[in-house]
Scaffold this motif. Structure first.
Motif, PDB file in Angstrom:
ATOM      1  N   ASN A  47       0.834  -1.198   0.000  1.00 32.59           N
ATOM      2  CA  ASN A  47       0.000   0.000   0.000  1.00 32.59           C
ATOM      3  C   ASN A  47       0.867   1.245   0.000  1.00 32.59           C
ATOM      4  O   ASN A  47       1.859   1.334   0.735  1.00 32.59           O
ATOM      5  CB  ASN A  47      -0.890   0.020   1.255  1.00 32.59           C
ATOM      6  N   THR A  48       0.481   2.210  -0.822  1.00 40.93           N
ATOM      7  CA  THR A  48       1.193   3.496  -0.812  1.00 40.93           C
ATOM      8  C   THR A  48       0.684   4.388   0.319  1.00 40.93           C
ATOM      9  O   THR A  48       1.370   5.309   0.738  1.00 40.93           O
ATOM     10  CB  THR A  48       1.005   4.223  -2.158  1.00 40.93           C
ATOM     11  N   ILE A  49      -0.525   4.093   0.812  1.00 42.40           N
ATOM     12  CA  ILE A  49      -1.083   4.834   1.947  1.00 42.40           C
ATOM     13  C   ILE A  49      -0.971   3.931   3.177  1.00 42.40           C
ATOM     14  O   ILE A  49      -1.669   2.911   3.265  1.00 42.40           O
ATOM     15  CB  ILE A  49      -2.558   5.219   1.694  1.00 42.40           C
ATOM     16  N   PRO A  50      -0.081   4.257   4.140  1.00 42.26           N
ATOM     17  CA  PRO A  50       0.210   3.345   5.260  1.00 42.26           C
ATOM     18  C   PRO A  50      -1.017   2.862   6.025  1.00 42.26           C
ATOM     19  O   PRO A  50      -1.101   1.688   6.377  1.00 42.26           O
ATOM     20  CB  PRO A  50       1.136   4.185   6.158  1.00 42.26           C
ATOM     21  N   VAL A  51      -1.992   3.754   6.284  1.00 45.22           N
ATOM     22  CA  VAL A  51      -3.126   3.362   7.126  1.00 45.22           C
ATOM     23  C   VAL A  51      -3.996   2.296   6.459  1.00 45.22           C
ATOM     24  O   VAL A  51      -4.731   1.563   7.138  1.00 45.22           O
ATOM     25  CB  VAL A  51      -3.970   4.603   7.523  1.00 45.22           C
ATOM     26  N   LEU A  52      -3.901   2.154   5.133  1.00 45.30           N
ATOM     27  CA  LEU A  52      -4.682   1.120   4.441  1.00 45.30           C
ATOM     28  C   LEU A  52      -4.130  -0.283   4.689  1.00 45.30           C
ATOM     29  O   LEU A  52      -4.764  -1.282   4.340  1.00 45.30           O
ATOM     30  CB  LEU A  52      -4.741   1.401   2.936  1.00 45.30           C
ATOM     31  N   SER A  53      -2.922  -0.359   5.272  1.00 45.61           N
ATOM     32  CA  SER A  53      -2.369  -1.659   5.670  1.00 45.61           C
ATOM     33  C   SER A  53      -2.875  -2.084   7.048  1.00 45.61           C
ATOM     34  O   SER A  53      -2.561  -3.173   7.515  1.00 45.61           O
ATOM     35  CB  SER A  53      -0.838  -1.592   5.707  1.00 45.61           C
ATOM     36  N   ASN A  54      -3.641  -1.206   7.676  1.00 45.87           N
ATOM     37  CA  ASN A  54      -4.105  -1.451   9.050  1.00 45.87           C
ATOM     38  C   ASN A  54      -5.571  -1.846   9.102  1.00 45.87           C
ATOM     39  O   ASN A  54      -6.342  -1.571   8.178  1.00 45.87           O
ATOM     40  CB  ASN A  54      -3.903  -0.196   9.906  1.00 45.87           C
ATOM     41  N   VAL A  55      -5.926  -2.490  10.213  1.00 44.70           N
ATOM     42  CA  VAL A  55      -7.328  -2.779  10.508  1.00 44.70           C
ATOM     43  C   VAL A  55      -7.752  -1.841  11.641  1.00 44.70           C
ATOM     44  O   VAL A  55      -6.996  -1.593  12.584  1.00 44.70           O
ATOM     45  CB  VAL A  55      -7.537  -4.261  10.893  1.00 44.70           C
ATOM     46  N   LEU A 102       2.214  -3.691  19.371  1.00 47.11           N
ATOM     47  CA  LEU A 102       1.995  -3.385  17.960  1.00 47.11           C
ATOM     48  C   LEU A 102       1.944  -1.878  17.755  1.00 47.11           C
ATOM     49  O   LEU A 102       1.288  -1.157  18.515  1.00 47.11           O
ATOM     50  CB  LEU A 102       0.670  -4.006  17.478  1.00 47.11           C
ATOM     51  N   SER A 103       2.629  -1.416  16.718  1.00 47.45           N
ATOM     52  CA  SER A 103       2.572   0.015  16.392  1.00 47.45           C
ATOM     53  C   SER A 103       1.174   0.364  15.896  1.00 47.45           C
ATOM     54  O   SER A 103       0.469  -0.487  15.331  1.00 47.45           O
ATOM     55  CB  SER A 103       3.612   0.351  15.324  1.00 47.45           C
ATOM     56  N   THR A 104       0.764   1.583  16.089  1.00 50.68           N
ATOM     57  CA  THR A 104      -0.580   2.012  15.700  1.00 50.68           C
ATOM     58  C   THR A 104      -0.505   3.267  14.839  1.00 50.68           C
ATOM     59  O   THR A 104       0.514   3.954  14.797  1.00 50.68           O
ATOM     60  CB  THR A 104      -1.447   2.332  16.934  1.00 50.68           C
ATOM     61  N   LEU A 105      -1.594   3.527  14.146  1.00 47.62           N
ATOM     62  CA  LEU A 105      -1.821   4.805  13.474  1.00 47.62           C
ATOM     63  C   LEU A 105      -3.159   5.330  13.979  1.00 47.62           C
ATOM     64  O   LEU A 105      -4.068   4.544  14.292  1.00 47.62           O
ATOM     65  CB  LEU A 105      -1.839   4.636  11.949  1.00 47.62           C
ATOM     66  N   PRO A 106      -3.330   6.654  14.076  1.00 52.38           N
ATOM     67  CA  PRO A 106      -4.547   7.200  14.695  1.00 52.38           C
ATOM     68  C   PRO A 106      -5.828   6.823  13.958  1.00 52.38           C
ATOM     69  O   PRO A 106      -5.837   6.662  12.729  1.00 52.38           O
ATOM     70  CB  PRO A 106      -4.324   8.720  14.625  1.00 52.38           C
ATOM     71  N   ARG A 107      -6.875   6.689  14.728  1.00 50.33           N
ATOM     72  CA  ARG A 107      -8.212   6.425  14.170  1.00 50.33           C
ATOM     73  C   ARG A 107      -8.581   7.485  13.134  1.00 50.33           C
ATOM     74  O   ARG A 107      -9.210   7.167  12.114  1.00 50.33           O
ATOM     75  CB  ARG A 107      -9.226   6.430  15.329  1.00 50.33           C
ATOM     76  N   GLU A 108      -8.168   8.729  13.342  1.00 53.11           N
ATOM     77  CA  GLU A 108      -8.531   9.839  12.453  1.00 53.11           C
ATOM     78  C   GLU A 108      -7.928   9.686  11.048  1.00 53.11           C
ATOM     79  O   GLU A 108      -8.446  10.237  10.086  1.00 53.11           O
ATOM     80  CB  GLU A 108      -8.078  11.176  13.057  1.00 53.11           C
ATOM     81  N   ASP A 109      -6.822   8.924  10.947  1.00 52.89           N
ATOM     82  CA  ASP A 109      -6.184   8.724   9.637  1.00 52.89           C
ATOM     83  C   ASP A 109      -6.941   7.715   8.777  1.00 52.89           C
ATOM     84  O   ASP A 109      -6.753   7.669   7.555  1.00 52.89           O
ATOM     85  CB  ASP A 109      -4.737   8.221   9.808  1.00 52.89           C
ATOM     86  N   PHE A 110      -7.752   6.886   9.420  1.00 57.87           N
ATOM     87  CA  PHE A 110      -8.452   5.821   8.696  1.00 57.87           C
ATOM     88  C   PHE A 110      -9.594   6.423   7.879  1.00 57.87           C
ATOM     89  O   PHE A 110     -10.300   7.316   8.354  1.00 57.87           O
ATOM     90  CB  PHE A 110      -9.011   4.791   9.684  1.00 57.87           C
ATOM     91  N   PRO A 111      -9.776   5.972   6.625  1.00 57.03           N
ATOM     92  CA  PRO A 111     -10.852   6.536   5.799  1.00 57.03           C
ATOM     93  C   PRO A 111     -12.216   6.408   6.459  1.00 57.03           C
ATOM     94  O   PRO A 111     -12.489   5.427   7.154  1.00 57.03           O
ATOM     95  CB  PRO A 111     -10.790   5.690   4.514  1.00 57.03           C
ATOM     96  N   SER A 112     -13.055   7.390   6.243  1.00 55.38           N
ATOM     97  CA  SER A 112     -14.404   7.373   6.814  1.00 55.38           C
ATOM     98  C   SER A 112     -15.181   6.179   6.276  1.00 55.38           C
ATOM     99  O   SER A 112     -15.168   5.893   5.081  1.00 55.38           O
ATOM    100  CB  SER A 112     -15.149   8.664   6.467  1.00 55.38           C
ATOM    101  N   THR A 170       0.000  -8.545  10.288  1.00 50.85           N
ATOM    102  CA  THR A 170       0.788  -8.907  11.474  1.00 50.85           C
ATOM    103  C   THR A 170      -0.129  -9.307  12.619  1.00 50.85           C
ATOM    104  O   THR A 170       0.094 -10.324  13.299  1.00 50.85           O
ATOM    105  CB  THR A 170       1.675  -7.719  11.904  1.00 50.85           C
ATOM    106  N   PHE A 171      -1.172  -8.515  12.849  1.00 49.99           N
ATOM    107  CA  PHE A 171      -2.143  -8.792  13.909  1.00 49.99           C
ATOM    108  C   PHE A 171      -2.804 -10.152  13.685  1.00 49.99           C
ATOM    109  O   PHE A 171      -2.914 -10.975  14.614  1.00 49.99           O
ATOM    110  CB  PHE A 171      -3.172  -7.659  13.936  1.00 49.99           C
ATOM    111  N   TYR A 172      -3.191 -10.413  12.451  1.00 52.94           N
ATOM    112  CA  TYR A 172      -3.841 -11.689  12.118  1.00 52.94           C
ATOM    113  C   TYR A 172      -2.895 -12.860  12.365  1.00 52.94           C
ATOM    114  O   TYR A 172      -3.283 -13.885  12.944  1.00 52.94           O
ATOM    115  CB  TYR A 172      -4.303 -11.655  10.660  1.00 52.94           C
ATOM    116  N   ASP A 173      -1.634 -12.718  11.929  1.00 52.71           N
ATOM    117  CA  ASP A 173      -0.671 -13.811  12.106  1.00 52.71           C
ATOM    118  C   ASP A 173      -0.426 -14.107  13.581  1.00 52.71           C
ATOM    119  O   ASP A 173      -0.290 -15.277  13.978  1.00 52.71           O
ATOM    120  CB  ASP A 173       0.661 -13.466  11.424  1.00 52.71           C
ATOM    121  N   ILE A 174      -0.371 -13.071  14.413  1.00 50.26           N
ATOM    122  CA  ILE A 174      -0.176 -13.275  15.854  1.00 50.26           C
ATOM    123  C   ILE A 174      -1.350 -14.063  16.435  1.00 50.26           C
ATOM    124  O   ILE A 174      -1.167 -15.065  17.139  1.00 50.26           O
ATOM    125  CB  ILE A 174      -0.032 -11.919  16.581  1.00 50.26           C
ATOM    126  N   ILE A 175      -2.565 -13.607  16.145  1.00 55.60           N
ATOM    127  CA  ILE A 175      -3.765 -14.258  16.700  1.00 55.60           C
ATOM    128  C   ILE A 175      -3.873 -15.696  16.193  1.00 55.60           C
ATOM    129  O   ILE A 175      -4.230 -16.616  16.938  1.00 55.60           O
ATOM    130  CB  ILE A 175      -5.044 -13.452  16.353  1.00 55.60           C
TER     131      ILE A 175
END
Length: 372
Positions: free
Chosen positions: A25-33, A109-119, A73-78
């Motif tokens: 992903n070119t947009i980092p937050v799109l790699s997150n859940v 786990l590193s995080t990105l803010p909720r506000e960065d995630f698309p609406s 990463t989160f999925y693999d851990i769980i």
């Protein structure tokens, strides 16, 4: 945010949503859940900007809150935690990390803010109707194998869903084609679908929906407009953009003058095609069908490998006919025929052939011939 959740429940929901996330992903937050803890439940959301999956699962929430963590990463851990584990999640706002604890295992786990995630706010979609899960599975399975993968013809990269009429009865139709074969499936028009626009549901959305509804019992609520579609079932909501394009007039591709009919046992035919095609070249996969009286001779020739021939009993009363097909396309269609008999309706060796399940008129397949 602080909560405790059963590993099995978290794994099930996480498996559903993380499959949407692209590996690059070119947009980092799109790699997150996105994780959203509220009273009695944890909401998980993932998106690639075109397709969004949201699911809720029961959890013991001590502190409500929201953040995003790396999805894979989160999925693999769980996934690697022991069965029966209790998973504790806690957000450390100062360090910008989520602490995860299960038994003797501890992760940060590193995080990105909720506000960065698309609406992910739900958009009002005017057309609504309900399909039973079995109907939705049928609709997808009978057509998706014919979806084009050619990106330049983007308007063929999905299933065309629209309302139509068949023998005076209102029907819901699903159609897919890649230019070499066409699959059409129809069912009784659900209540509320009469005013629906014709829409093209993208291939990725179709595949994700098919995986999700495998476990569903009951109804799948469909809501759509000319640009978006949303499927809701159980605790899952899948929303997607639709393909912005015009699906071709597929009715013109379905021949109406084919008068030569061959009936064959589908399983023995498919097995024979599979055996004979072993000798065909990897590029063409060509198999020739030669019809004479009540016998069908399947043959394939490859300059480097040799030749193969097999005879299959059929019911055919027309004149001798030779026609060639891509063996993979024949096998794809044969897999969709649930009854014992397949019916091939042909005109000549150079014209499109119609294939039907002799016991089920709801599905129709058109196959373009090839030179052999």
């Amino acid at each position: 945010m602080k909560l405790t959740i059963e590993r099995a429940a978290l794994l099930r929901s996480l498996a559903h949503v993380q499959s949407v996330v692209e590996r690059r992903n070119t947009i980092p937050v799109l790699s997150n859940v996105l994780l959203e803890a509220s009273e009695g439940q944890l909401g998980l959301t993932a998106t690639d900007m075109d397709l969004t999956i949201h699911e809720t699962t029961p959890a013991m929430v001590q502190e409500a809150g929201a953040t995003t963590v790396p999805a894979h990463t989160f999925y693999d851990i769980i996934r690697k935690l022991p069965d029966g584990s209790e998973v504790e999640l806690a957000l450390d706002g100062e360090k910008g990390q989520v602490r995860l604890r299960a038994g003797r295992s501890n992760f940060s786990l590193s995080t990105l803010p909720r506000e960065d995630f698309p609406s992910t706010a739900s958009v009002e979609l005017p057309c609504r109707f309900t399909l039973q899960a079995g109907e939705a599975i049928n609709l997808i399975d009978r057509t998706r194998f014919a979806i084009s993968t050619e990106e330049t013809r983007y308007y063929l990269n999905g299933i065309y869903l629209h309302a139509g009429t068949s023998n005076g009865v209102d029907v819901l139709r699903a159609v897919a084609t890649d230019g070499h074969r066409l699959a059409r499936f129809e069912m009784a028009l659900p209540e509320g679908a009469g005013e629906m626009p014709g829409v093209i549901v993208p291939r990725k959305t179709v595949n994700e929906l098919r995986k999700l509804i495998d476990e569903v019992e009951g109804g799948v609520e469909v809501a759509l407009s000319e640009t978006r579609v949303r499927f809701t079932f159980g605790s899952v909501e899948l929303a997607s953009k639709l393909i912005d394009g015009t699906f071709p007039d597929y009715e013109r591709v379905i021949p109406s003058g084919n008068d030569k009919v061959m009936s064959v046992d589908c399983r023995s035919f498919a097995s024979a095609v599979d055996r004979v095609s072993t000798i065909s070249t990897e590029k063409s996969r060509a198999v020739k069908l030669a019809l004479r009286d009540s016998a069908l001779v399947l043959s394939a020739t490859a300059p480097d490998a040799g030749s193969a021939e097999e005879e299959v009993p059929v019911h055919y009363e027309g004149p001798p006919l030779e026609i060639g097909f891509n063996s993979r396309y024949l096998l794809d269609i044969a897999q969709q025929i649930e009854g014992e008999g397949a019916e091939f309706t042909m005109a000549d060796g150079a014209s499109p052939t119609i294939v039907r399940d002799a016991a089920d008129p709801s599905a129709l397949y058109v196959l373009m011939p090839m030179r052999v």
